[in-house]
Structure formats: C-alpha cells, structure tokens
Write a protein that holds these residues in place. Structure first.
Motif, PDB file in Angstrom:
ATOM      1  N   TYR A  23       0.985  -1.201   0.038  1.00 12.00           N
ATOM      2  CA  TYR A  23      -0.008  -0.047   0.082  1.00 12.00           C
ATOM      3  C   TYR A  23       0.906   1.352   0.097  1.00 12.00           C
ATOM      4  O   TYR A  23       2.060   1.388   0.753  1.00 12.00           O
ATOM      5  CB  TYR A  23      -0.750  -0.112   1.294  1.00 12.00           C
ATOM      6  CG  TYR A  23      -2.042  -1.058   1.318  1.00 12.00           C
ATOM      7  CD1 TYR A  23      -3.430  -0.815   0.926  1.00 12.00           C
ATOM      8  CD2 TYR A  23      -1.867  -2.266   1.388  1.00 12.00           C
ATOM      9  CE1 TYR A  23      -4.335  -1.372   0.780  1.00 12.00           C
ATOM     10  CE2 TYR A  23      -2.810  -3.273   1.580  1.00 12.00           C
ATOM     11  CZ  TYR A  23      -4.127  -3.165   1.102  1.00 12.00           C
ATOM     12  OH  TYR A  23      -5.031  -3.866   0.901  1.00 12.00           O
ATOM     13  N   ASN A  24       0.538   2.223  -0.606  1.00 13.94           N
ATOM     14  CA  ASN A  24       1.014   3.564  -0.560  1.00 13.94           C
ATOM     15  C   ASN A  24       0.894   4.433   0.513  1.00 13.94           C
ATOM     16  O   ASN A  24      -0.373   4.501   0.865  1.00 13.94           O
ATOM     17  CB  ASN A  24       0.651   4.398  -2.039  1.00 13.94           C
ATOM     18  CG  ASN A  24       0.880   3.609  -3.303  1.00 13.94           C
ATOM     19  OD1 ASN A  24       1.924   2.862  -3.417  1.00 13.94           O
ATOM     20  ND2 ASN A  24       0.053   3.643  -4.173  1.00 13.94           N
ATOM     21  N   LEU A  25       1.637   4.817   1.241  1.00 11.45           N
ATOM     22  CA  LEU A  25       1.629   5.915   2.336  1.00 11.45           C
ATOM     23  C   LEU A  25       1.783   7.251   1.736  1.00 11.45           C
ATOM     24  O   LEU A  25       2.782   7.694   1.209  1.00 11.45           O
ATOM     25  CB  LEU A  25       2.792   5.538   3.203  1.00 11.45           C
ATOM     26  CG  LEU A  25       2.917   4.310   4.137  1.00 11.45           C
ATOM     27  CD1 LEU A  25       4.189   4.047   4.782  1.00 11.45           C
ATOM     28  CD2 LEU A  25       1.723   3.899   4.829  1.00 11.45           C
ATOM     29  N   LEU A  26       0.571   8.095   2.094  1.00 15.62           N
ATOM     30  CA  LEU A  26       0.459   9.231   1.566  1.00 15.62           C
ATOM     31  C   LEU A  26       0.469  10.366   2.611  1.00 15.62           C
ATOM     32  O   LEU A  26      -0.122  10.079   3.655  1.00 15.62           O
ATOM     33  CB  LEU A  26      -0.730   9.513   0.723  1.00 15.62           C
ATOM     34  CG  LEU A  26      -0.905   8.792  -0.381  1.00 15.62           C
ATOM     35  CD1 LEU A  26      -2.380   8.732  -1.344  1.00 15.62           C
ATOM     36  CD2 LEU A  26       0.113   8.993  -1.595  1.00 15.62           C
ATOM     37  N   ALA A  27       1.329  11.465   2.489  1.00 13.12           N
ATOM     38  CA  ALA A  27       1.137  12.566   3.484  1.00 13.12           C
ATOM     39  C   ALA A  27      -0.125  13.294   3.633  1.00 13.12           C
ATOM     40  O   ALA A  27      -0.888  13.333   2.634  1.00 13.12           O
ATOM     41  CB  ALA A  27       2.516  13.590   3.209  1.00 13.12           C
ATOM     42  N   PRO A  28      -0.345  14.019   4.622  1.00 10.25           N
ATOM     43  CA  PRO A  28      -1.542  14.677   4.731  1.00 10.25           C
ATOM     44  C   PRO A  28      -1.755  15.914   3.850  1.00 10.25           C
ATOM     45  O   PRO A  28      -0.734  16.148   2.971  1.00 10.25           O
ATOM     46  CB  PRO A  28      -1.473  15.022   6.334  1.00 10.25           C
ATOM     47  CG  PRO A  28      -0.074  15.030   6.678  1.00 10.25           C
ATOM     48  CD  PRO A  28       0.394  13.806   5.889  1.00 10.25           C
ATOM     49  N   LYS A  33      -0.165  15.631   0.020  1.00 12.77           N
ATOM     50  CA  LYS A  33      -0.220  14.131  -0.054  1.00 12.77           C
ATOM     51  C   LYS A  33       0.719  13.371  -0.820  1.00 12.77           C
ATOM     52  O   LYS A  33       0.568  12.799  -1.721  1.00 12.77           O
ATOM     53  CB  LYS A  33      -1.653  14.033  -0.784  1.00 12.77           C
ATOM     54  CG  LYS A  33      -2.707  14.224  -0.045  1.00 12.77           C
ATOM     55  CD  LYS A  33      -4.026  13.636  -0.699  1.00 12.77           C
ATOM     56  CE  LYS A  33      -5.247  13.399   0.396  1.00 12.77           C
ATOM     57  NZ  LYS A  33      -6.428  12.858  -0.351  1.00 12.77           N
ATOM     58  N   GLN A  34       2.141  13.892  -0.551  1.00 12.88           N
ATOM     59  CA  GLN A  34       3.211  13.440  -1.153  1.00 12.88           C
ATOM     60  C   GLN A  34       3.234  11.898  -1.073  1.00 12.88           C
ATOM     61  O   GLN A  34       2.738  11.391   0.215  1.00 12.88           O
ATOM     62  CB  GLN A  34       4.597  14.065  -0.916  1.00 12.88           C
ATOM     63  CG  GLN A  34       4.475  15.562  -1.547  1.00 12.88           C
ATOM     64  CD  GLN A  34       5.673  16.222  -1.166  1.00 12.88           C
ATOM     65  OE1 GLN A  34       6.821  15.799  -1.500  1.00 12.88           O
ATOM     66  NE2 GLN A  34       5.741  17.773  -0.576  1.00 12.88           N
ATOM     67  N   LEU A  35       4.032  11.049  -1.683  1.00 13.28           N
ATOM     68  CA  LEU A  35       4.349   9.633  -1.418  1.00 13.28           C
ATOM     69  C   LEU A  35       5.468   9.495  -0.413  1.00 13.28           C
ATOM     70  O   LEU A  35       6.470   9.942  -0.654  1.00 13.28           O
ATOM     71  CB  LEU A  35       4.515   8.839  -2.753  1.00 13.28           C
ATOM     72  CG  LEU A  35       4.822   7.403  -2.693  1.00 13.28           C
ATOM     73  CD1 LEU A  35       3.454   6.869  -1.908  1.00 13.28           C
ATOM     74  CD2 LEU A  35       5.193   6.982  -3.827  1.00 13.28           C
ATOM     75  N   ARG A  73       0.994   9.122  11.440  1.00 15.27           N
ATOM     76  CA  ARG A  73       0.278   7.887  11.356  1.00 15.27           C
ATOM     77  C   ARG A  73      -0.795   7.723  10.699  1.00 15.27           C
ATOM     78  O   ARG A  73      -1.439   8.627  10.319  1.00 15.27           O
ATOM     79  CB  ARG A  73       0.028   7.911  13.084  1.00 15.27           C
ATOM     80  CG  ARG A  73      -1.042   6.666  13.411  1.00 15.27           C
ATOM     81  CD  ARG A  73      -1.488   7.024  14.970  1.00 15.27           C
ATOM     82  NE  ARG A  73      -0.814   7.019  15.703  1.00 15.27           N
ATOM     83  CZ  ARG A  73      -0.484   8.021  16.692  1.00 15.27           C
ATOM     84  NH1 ARG A  73      -1.199   9.215  16.488  1.00 15.27           N
ATOM     85  NH2 ARG A  73       0.684   7.999  17.538  1.00 15.27           N
ATOM     86  N   VAL A  74      -0.824   6.467  10.170  1.00 15.45           N
ATOM     87  CA  VAL A  74      -2.105   6.036   9.238  1.00 15.45           C
ATOM     88  C   VAL A  74      -3.405   6.156  10.089  1.00 15.45           C
ATOM     89  O   VAL A  74      -3.379   5.506  10.983  1.00 15.45           O
ATOM     90  CB  VAL A  74      -1.708   4.369   8.557  1.00 15.45           C
ATOM     91  CG1 VAL A  74      -3.083   4.082   7.960  1.00 15.45           C
ATOM     92  CG2 VAL A  74      -0.586   4.698   7.923  1.00 15.45           C
ATOM     93  N   GLY A  79      -8.608   2.451  -0.757  1.00 12.53           N
ATOM     94  CA  GLY A  79      -8.057   1.510  -1.999  1.00 12.53           C
ATOM     95  C   GLY A  79      -6.826   1.149  -1.873  1.00 12.53           C
ATOM     96  O   GLY A  79      -6.513   0.422  -0.851  1.00 12.53           O
ATOM     97  N   GLN A  80      -5.652   1.465  -2.618  1.00 15.79           N
ATOM     98  CA  GLN A  80      -4.395   1.154  -2.379  1.00 15.79           C
ATOM     99  C   GLN A  80      -3.530   1.995  -1.559  1.00 15.79           C
ATOM    100  O   GLN A  80      -2.353   2.152  -1.620  1.00 15.79           O
ATOM    101  CB  GLN A  80      -3.758   0.944  -3.825  1.00 15.79           C
ATOM    102  CG  GLN A  80      -4.298  -0.512  -4.151  1.00 15.79           C
ATOM    103  CD  GLN A  80      -4.072  -1.778  -3.453  1.00 15.79           C
ATOM    104  OE1 GLN A  80      -5.039  -2.474  -3.272  1.00 15.79           O
ATOM    105  NE2 GLN A  80      -2.762  -2.099  -3.325  1.00 15.79           N
ATOM    106  N   ASP A  81      -4.193   3.268  -1.057  1.00 20.05           N
ATOM    107  CA  ASP A  81      -3.659   4.369  -0.500  1.00 20.05           C
ATOM    108  C   ASP A  81      -3.778   4.278   1.133  1.00 20.05           C
ATOM    109  O   ASP A  81      -4.860   4.109   1.373  1.00 20.05           O
ATOM    110  CB  ASP A  81      -4.039   5.708  -0.941  1.00 20.05           C
ATOM    111  CG  ASP A  81      -3.754   5.648  -2.604  1.00 20.05           C
ATOM    112  OD1 ASP A  81      -2.573   5.217  -3.020  1.00 20.05           O
ATOM    113  OD2 ASP A  81      -4.317   6.513  -3.251  1.00 20.05           O
ATOM    114  N   ALA A  82      -2.963   4.497   1.608  1.00 24.80           N
ATOM    115  CA  ALA A  82      -2.867   4.672   3.333  1.00 24.80           C
ATOM    116  C   ALA A  82      -2.508   6.198   3.439  1.00 24.80           C
ATOM    117  O   ALA A  82      -1.629   6.686   3.470  1.00 24.80           O
ATOM    118  CB  ALA A  82      -1.821   3.624   3.858  1.00 24.80           C
ATOM    119  N   LEU A  83      -3.901   6.648   4.300  1.00 27.05           N
ATOM    120  CA  LEU A  83      -3.914   8.277   4.447  1.00 27.05           C
ATOM    121  C   LEU A  83      -3.048   8.325   5.772  1.00 27.05           C
ATOM    122  O   LEU A  83      -3.603   7.491   6.583  1.00 27.05           O
ATOM    123  CB  LEU A  83      -5.245   8.679   4.330  1.00 27.05           C
ATOM    124  CG  LEU A  83      -6.064   8.397   3.002  1.00 27.05           C
ATOM    125  CD1 LEU A  83      -7.298   9.006   2.948  1.00 27.05           C
ATOM    126  CD2 LEU A  83      -4.948   9.135   1.786  1.00 27.05           C
TER     127      LEU A  83
END
Length: 245
Positions: A23-28, A33-35, A73-74, A79-83
C-alpha cells in the motif's frame, strides 16, 4: 508414517509474504499528499495506527533540513492508498549536540498550545546563548517564548504552525523577541507532539468526470435543386412568324 505426515504438513504451510499487498503511504494535505513510501499487509485494517518517519529532505529535497524528522500515523485506507496524519517532529541528537558547546547556556521549554482549528500540540523549543547567563534571565526567556508560541498557535491552523516550526520562521521570531533580555545566538523548535487532533480539512476531491458532450446534430441535407428549365425548341424558318424572318 511420521515422515509422511511431516511432509504433508510442510506442503500445507503457506508463504505469508505472498498473501500480503503493498500500500502507498500518503502524506496529509499540509504536505500535498506526497508519497512517503510503501508498506505491506495482508489486511487493510492492520495498517491503521502504523507510524512512519521521514526527513524533511525526503519531502522537499532541501539538504539543509535533513536533520528534521517527521512522524506520520496511518488513520484511514482508501483503495491502495494509506492516508496519514501528522503526529509530531523531532531533530537528530547529533545536530542538537553540535549547537550546544562549552561556555554557552541552553534554555529548554515545554509548552502545550491549541491551534486555531483545535489541535492540541506540545511544542519544545530551545534557545542557546553565546555565553553563560543567569538563571533569572532563563526564566524570563522561557516566559517570553511560551507566550509567543501560544499566541502564534491560537491564530494559525495546524498546517501553518508545523510549517513555521520546520522552516525556522517561528524560531527567528522568538530570537527577536528575546533579544532585549539577552542576545540569543540560536533558537530551534527541537520537538513537537500532537496530543489531540482537531479539525481535519476534507480530502481534496478528484475532479468530476466531464459529462459527455451531446452529439452534434446531423448535417442538414441540401434542398434538391430545381430541375433545369427545358431549353426552348429551335424553330425552323418555316415555323417563324413573319416579323422574325
């Protein structure tokens, strides 16, 4: 018989890594929302609560900010993105040791502030003077810095507070305010911790799909041209009237 059972049991063992998905970790939103990276898991529910750490250099490419570490923190999976959400920052210990030298005074402070959008954050700035100062001056410097940080946080959102602490703008303001008490050679916000999350800006919605444009009307068929008028019949001299002979 025992060997046959052990072989059968070994065949039934599944590779846990093959069952996991990346899963992709995305910044707030405050970091566009950078990877941040990728993380594997077999179920999305296990992602919530994971904490990842990156440096400011990884996000902005600024080499001078490589000593600042950000924690995220997630909090949700889409989907495949972890916010993720910002939970604090810290500075490397070697950077802080370089600032603290002999015949200098380091004044530490811990203050809890509430931002304009309701975030409760613990901020830990430090001030370093170029010479040793009295304890009474340290108390005054702590009081001035605590009041300034609280006032700035009450007027700004969490994104502006974090940006000011990382960029050094907040530290420069504290240094200027403390200058009448004693010249401060360096001020740093060495650490911050989020204790309570306030208002979270809604995620930026993807642009809605454009409605299909209506099909152009069929071209009008040109009206049929009128049939050409019949050419007048040529009359022989015998058929011409006497005036036209």
């Amino acid at each position: 018989m025992a060997e046959k059972k052990s072989r059968a049991a070994a065949r039934k063992i599944k590779d846990k890594w093959k069952a996991k998905v990346w899963y992709n970790l995305l910044a707030p939103e405050m970091f566009n929302k950078q990877l941040l990276g990728e993380t594997p898991t077999d179920t999305p529910d296990k992602l919530v609560g994971r904490v990842t750490e990156v440096t400011v250099q990884d996000l902005t490419g600024d080499f001078s900010k490589m000593h600042i570490k950000l924690q995220f923190r997630v909090n949700a999976v889409q989907g495949q993105d972890a916010l993720t959400q910002f939970v604090g920052h810290d500075m490397t210990s070697d950077y802080i040791r370089r600032l603290t030298r002999r015949k200098r005074t380091r004044t530490d402070l811990t203050v809890d502030v509430v931002t304009k959008d309701g975030w409760n954050v613990r901020v830990k700035p430090m001030a370093i003077t170029d010479r040793r100062i009295q304890t009474s001056k340290q108390r005054v410097i702590r009081t001035i810095m605590a009041k300034l940080v609280a006032d700035v946080a009450a007027k700004q959102s969490i994104g502006a507070v974090v940006t000011g602490g990382i960029s050094g703008d907040l530290a420069k303001t504290m240094a200027q305010v403390c200058k009448p008490i004693h010249p401060v050679s360096r001020v740093e916000v060495r650490k911050s911790e989020v204790w309570a999350i306030g208002e979270v800006p809604p995620p930026s919605e993807a642009p809605a799909a454009e409605a299909p444009s209506p099909a152009p009307p069929p071209p009008e068929e040109p009206a049929p041209a009128p049939p050409p008028a019949p050419a007048p019949e040529e009359l022989t001299p015998e058929e011409l009237p006497p005036d036209e002979i």
